[in-house]
Design an enzyme around this catalytic site. Structure first.
Site, PDB file in Angstrom:
ATOM      1  N   TRP A   1       0.825  -1.208   0.000  1.00  0.00           N
ATOM      2  CA  TRP A   1       0.000   0.000   0.000  1.00  0.00           C
ATOM      3  C   TRP A   1       0.857   1.255   0.000  1.00  0.00           C
ATOM      4  CZ3 TRP A   1      -4.505  -1.237  -1.648  1.00  0.00           C
ATOM      5  CH2 TRP A   1      -5.008  -2.517  -1.375  1.00  0.00           C
TER       6      TRP A   1
ATOM      7  N   ASP B   1      -1.041   6.760   6.962  1.00  0.00           N
ATOM      8  CA  ASP B   1      -2.094   5.789   6.695  1.00  0.00           C
ATOM      9  C   ASP B   1      -2.115   4.811   7.869  1.00  0.00           C
ATOM     10  OD1 ASP B   1      -3.733   3.747   5.855  1.00  0.00           O
ATOM     11  OD2 ASP B   1      -2.644   3.330   3.997  1.00  0.00           O
TER      12      ASP B   1
ATOM     13  N   LYS C   1     -11.132  -2.275   9.381  1.00  0.00           N
ATOM     14  CA  LYS C   1     -10.314  -3.095  10.278  1.00  0.00           C
ATOM     15  C   LYS C   1     -10.862  -2.879  11.700  1.00  0.00           C
ATOM     16  CE  LYS C   1      -7.331  -3.450   6.738  1.00  0.00           C
ATOM     17  NZ  LYS C   1      -7.037  -4.601   5.905  1.00  0.00           N
TER      18      LYS C   1
END
Lengths: 353, 353
Positions: free
Chosen positions: A98, A165, A189
């Site tokens: 990511w 992030d 999450k």
């Protein structure tokens, strides 16, 4: 029902959140939550509560930050961060898939300095000893790397805006959140179901780039409309609010961090002790408390192990295709009992071997 | 429970969809739908079914179109359309607030020719007799304008790609869908809850602009990953699939169009007959079958009327602030009985007056 959901995300949420969410689909103040106007006072109060709980949990209330719940996923933030903040050059730390994607998007908007990367080692560690230039517009990194099971244990000291992030470990542990200028996290999450992304941004870092920014990509648009510039993802935000309430009722980040550390210790102790298994992450200090990645040393045990954990009611243990093996994702709502169940299976496999 | 939900969107969905959605939050193949991986075969089959049903309802299966379910709302499409398709200039029809916003975003990417506008008349009609230049990259318009209660009854004949925002009337009536090159629609009217947007795009119109397009904004990215480039809004897509199934079980667009026409006739006949009321839309041919906008001729009746419709279990009848008065939104899932209830209240008000 499968009791032990180790999915990497979307992932397990508290059982009482599922119950409240289902009830609201049937009746939320005399309508279904799925058919209410986002401009109704009932939903406006959901949005406000979700925003205030997010800031409260992070200790950022009244400190110049705004919380936004947008659609589009964290991948949209790779783009929005650069659109809003990258004037000339920015520094990025490359710790995983990511991070690599965030870097790719940022390169469209200016120069990107990759201060360090563990890509050549399939991201099996967090780079150390890198230098962050002082003349960049910001420094961007990821705290936790779901695919590889690595986690940054510290907050970098920088003199430039710190952009992060935190998709896969937000609300799971304390950090020095005040050091961050912009934090973003996909809900799916520790915060809620897939479909919304939390952005916590310090207002004073905005408005400094010279380019024109499309309305939907401009953080200031969403701030000026209290996260209601367009129809927000109502239900994902409602479930996020329920999950943030659950976290508060259960002692907040401090309490959940203790539990998360217990869960992590339980699984990593077994990975280290049990000679059938080996951890994927090279340095123990880089191990993630959210995602424990490990392999069987001898693939001859694979069929037996897979059958055993499935039999035990465990779900979602397969590793990401780029790492292989297994991944035990242990987000906030996963119980210590679930981790113990997995450890029991690992020990039973050892006995049978 | 409030039986008669006339909300403009998010809006009423079929009661059986609410029941199935609530059940799936509690148990969807032994997990909550909120905790399943988007890569699980269970969700991949939800996504595939939603995509194929969307194309099937529109009669576009096997005709070179792809269906995508993205996050971000239709407002994001104002931007994506221009990013992907606007090389030099494009033509737009300005029929309402959302058309105006689409025009504003497109102007960042090239020249925009506004072929006609009813803005000066507060959008109380659909412009007629305009000319669409033949040298533009595309022509963009909205079929239905929720705020003002107008609807295009025809599909423009053009020699350039036809791009259309059908957010508030998709799946409610037949159109010559094959004439369209890109159709987009926020889910939260006739398709599902807030949180996902359907894009139906003819692949051969893509890849023709020279600019670099950020991954998340490039339709080709999402097509190449079957709408799973990043974590999609799982639950909004699931509920959309349920709603598209419900539509199929109930005879598809042909059947629902007949019902929608009955509902529209019922309310508009009453607006025209009842001297207490007046329609907002200037030309009858421009009236929307989805959103009927009307006012009380004498505000002395307002308090009584408002009390009566609330007493009758009606919700969401207030007009948008830019129009005032009332708006009866009659999306697919609203029953004829609900419209009859409203008409009864209007007639009772007349008797009492």
């Amino acid at each position: 029902m499968l009791k032990h959901n180790f999915s990497a995300g979307p992932c397990i949420l508290p059982q009482e959140v599922f119950k409240k969410a289902a009830a609201a689909v049937l009746n939320f103040n005399d309508l279904s939550i799925l058919e209410i106007s986002h401009r109704s006072k009932d939903f406006v109060s959901v949005m406000e509560k979700a925003q205030s709980l997010a800031l409260e949990h992070l200790g950022l209330t009244g400190k110049g930050y705004k919380a936004l719940f947008l659609g589009g996923g964290a991948s949209m933030q790779f783009l929005m961060v650069a659109y809003n903040l990258l004037e000339k050059k920015a520094a990025y730390l490359n710790t995983g898939t990511w991070a690599d994607k965030a870097i790719k998007e940022a390169k469209m908007f200016g120069e990107v300095i990759e201060v360090a990367s563990s890509k050549a080692d399939n991201y099996n560690h967090i780079p150390k000893g890198y230098v962050i230039p002082e003349d960049v517009d910001y420094f961007h990194f990821q705290t936790n790397n779901t695919i590889f099971g690595t986690q940054m244990q510290y907050t970098p000291d920088v003199s430039v805006p710190l952009i992060c992030d935190m998709s896969s470990d937000i609300f799971s542990r304390q950090r020095d959140f005040e050091k961050y200028d912009l934090i973003y996290a996909g809900a799916q999450k520790n915060m809620g179901p897939a479909g919304t992304t939390l952005i916590v941004v310090k207002e004073d870092i905005l408005g400094k780039v010279s380019r024109q920014i499309p309305s939907m990509l401009d953080y200031r648009t969403h701030i000026s409309k209290d996260s209601m510039f367009n129809t927000p993802p109502v239900f994902p935000i409602y479930v996020s609010m329920l999950t943030l309430e659950w976290l508060k009722e259960n002692g907040g980040i401090d309490a959940i961090e203790k539990l998360n550390n217990q869960k992590a210790a339980l699984i990593y102790n077994e990975i280290d002790r049990n000679e059938l298994f080996n951890g994927f992450v090279k340095e123990k200090e880089d191990r993630s408390a959210m995602n424990a990645t490990f392999v069987l040393n001898d693939s001859a045990h694979t069929a037996a192990f897979d059958a055993m954990w499935k039999e035990a009611g465990i779900n979602g243990l397969n590793g990401h295709r780029s790492v292989g093996g297994y991944r035990a994702s242990m987000y906030n709502a996963l119980t210590l009992e679930s981790v113990q169940t997995l450890v029991d299976v690992m020990q039973q496999l050892e006995k049978n071997a």
